[in-house]
Design an enzyme around this catalytic site. Structure first.
Site, PDB file in Angstrom:
ATOM      1  N   HIS A  58       0.841  -1.208   0.000  1.00 47.95           N
ATOM      2  CA  HIS A  58       0.000   0.000   0.000  1.00 47.95           C
ATOM      3  C   HIS A  58       0.875   1.257   0.000  1.00 47.95           C
ATOM      4  O   HIS A  58       0.695   2.160  -0.822  1.00 47.95           O
ATOM      5  CB  HIS A  58      -0.898  -0.035   1.236  1.00 47.95           C
ATOM      6  CG  HIS A  58      -1.738   1.190   1.444  1.00 47.95           C
ATOM      7  ND1 HIS A  58      -3.110   1.183   1.348  1.00 47.95           N
ATOM      8  CD2 HIS A  58      -1.402   2.474   1.776  1.00 47.95           C
ATOM      9  CE1 HIS A  58      -3.572   2.394   1.590  1.00 47.95           C
ATOM     10  NE2 HIS A  58      -2.549   3.198   1.860  1.00 47.95           N
ATOM     11  N   GLU A  59       1.835   1.282   0.917  1.00 50.00           N
ATOM     12  CA  GLU A  59       2.704   2.456   1.013  1.00 50.00           C
ATOM     13  C   GLU A  59       3.670   2.542  -0.166  1.00 50.00           C
ATOM     14  O   GLU A  59       4.017   3.634  -0.617  1.00 50.00           O
ATOM     15  CB  GLU A  59       3.474   2.432   2.335  1.00 50.00           C
ATOM     16  CG  GLU A  59       2.602   2.367   3.588  1.00 50.00           C
ATOM     17  CD  GLU A  59       1.531   3.443   3.638  1.00 50.00           C
ATOM     18  OE1 GLU A  59       1.699   4.489   2.965  1.00 50.00           O
ATOM     19  OE2 GLU A  59       0.528   3.239   4.334  1.00 50.00           O
ATOM     20  N   HIS A  62       1.910   4.303  -2.980  1.00 53.87           N
ATOM     21  CA  HIS A  62       1.950   5.760  -2.796  1.00 53.87           C
ATOM     22  C   HIS A  62       3.305   6.312  -3.252  1.00 53.87           C
ATOM     23  O   HIS A  62       3.383   7.284  -4.009  1.00 53.87           O
ATOM     24  CB  HIS A  62       1.757   6.120  -1.321  1.00 53.87           C
ATOM     25  CG  HIS A  62       0.355   6.024  -0.827  1.00 53.87           C
ATOM     26  ND1 HIS A  62      -0.724   6.571  -1.475  1.00 53.87           N
ATOM     27  CD2 HIS A  62      -0.151   5.450   0.313  1.00 53.87           C
ATOM     28  CE1 HIS A  62      -1.825   6.350  -0.787  1.00 53.87           C
ATOM     29  NE2 HIS A  62      -1.499   5.650   0.299  1.00 53.87           N
TER      30      HIS A  62
END
Length: 266
Positions: A58-59, A62
């Site tokens: 997820h990170e 980003h």
């Protein structure tokens, strides 16, 4: 001076992340084969490791999107190595989400990578950076639910099936909660570039408390019931029954004893 070698090291997958993946693989195998005498322990370790892997991805989404959008400082911060220890708030990014899973079986998001937004031009790019993380949870949910909506469960052991169902629930809740337009969450980051400067300035002080506010609201029984009814409706549409998610969470919380309703079959 940035060299080709340093750029490669900035993007080399961290041994920490590889270790977490290894735990996920080994405990997934143990869950599948029934190697562990107590299936709940294997399910707990497998789901927890897979959940942390999804948080790292997820990170990473980003960070990678920010890199391609103009923030070239991302690599030097270590975000592209998938090492959770490099996040700006490891407690919020990894520890608290895992605690939330253990406490209530809910995939609450966490705060993590610091992006230098001033390096990025264009509102669409800012929105895409914020959306990239929860879209990763959506993709993870698709993978977890695929055996169910593809009707490919023949030969899949009961414990592994339950573990996948519970992991899918975590990913769906994480995706939905992340997309809420609440300050501090990714959903607000998607719409923030399109808001006026005055609105953004007024909302900014509340951003650090957005996640806590969501958590507090979910403790309200009526809200919690409505939320999880919606989650289970989505999962039912993907072929996962309430029985499977219940038993997945039951096995995950092995220290409470396994409900006889959840019979693990091979």
């Amino acid at each position: 001076m940035t060299t080709a070698a340093s750029r490669r090291s900035d993007r080399r997958i961290s041994p920490v992340f590889l270790g977490i993946v290894a735990v996920m693989a080994v405990t997934g195998w143990a869950t599948w084969t029934g190697f562990a005498e107590e299936p709940g322990v294997a399910v707990f370790l497998f789901v927890t490791a897979a959940w942390v892997v999804s948080l790292c991805l997820h990170e990473y989404a980003h960070a990678r999107t920010a890199l391609h959008s103009g923030d070239i400082s991302i690599g030097a911060k270590g975000y592209l190595t998938l090492n959770p220890l490099k996040y700006t708030h490891a407690l919020l990014s990894i520890v608290l989400p895992v605690i939330f899973v253990i406490m209530g079986g809910i995939g609450l998001p966490g705060g993590a990578v610091f992006i230098e937004r001033n390096r990025i031009q264009g509102r669409w790019k800012h929105s895409l950076i914020s959306a990239a993380g929860p879209l990763t949870n959506v993709l993870f949910a698709v993978v977890c639910t695929a055996p169910f909506w593809l009707h490919a469960l023949d030969g899949v052991p009961g414990a592994f099936r339950f573990a996948l169902a519970f992991l899918a629930l975590l990913q769906v809740t994480a995706a939905i909660l992340n997309f809420l337009p609440v300050p501090g969450l990714d959903g607000y980051g998607v719409i923030e570039p399109w808001l006026s400067y005055d609105i953004r300035r007024q909302v900014e002080p509340f951003a650090p408390f957005g996640l806590l506010a969501v958590f507090a609201v979910l403790w309200i029984p009526s809200v919690n019931t409505t939320f999880f009814d919606a989650i289970h409706s989505i999962l039912n549409g993907l072929g996962i029954t309430d029985y499977q998610t219940f038993c997945g969470q039951d096995l995950y919380r092995f220290w409470r004893g396994t409900d006889p309703y959840c019979v693990v079959t091979r």
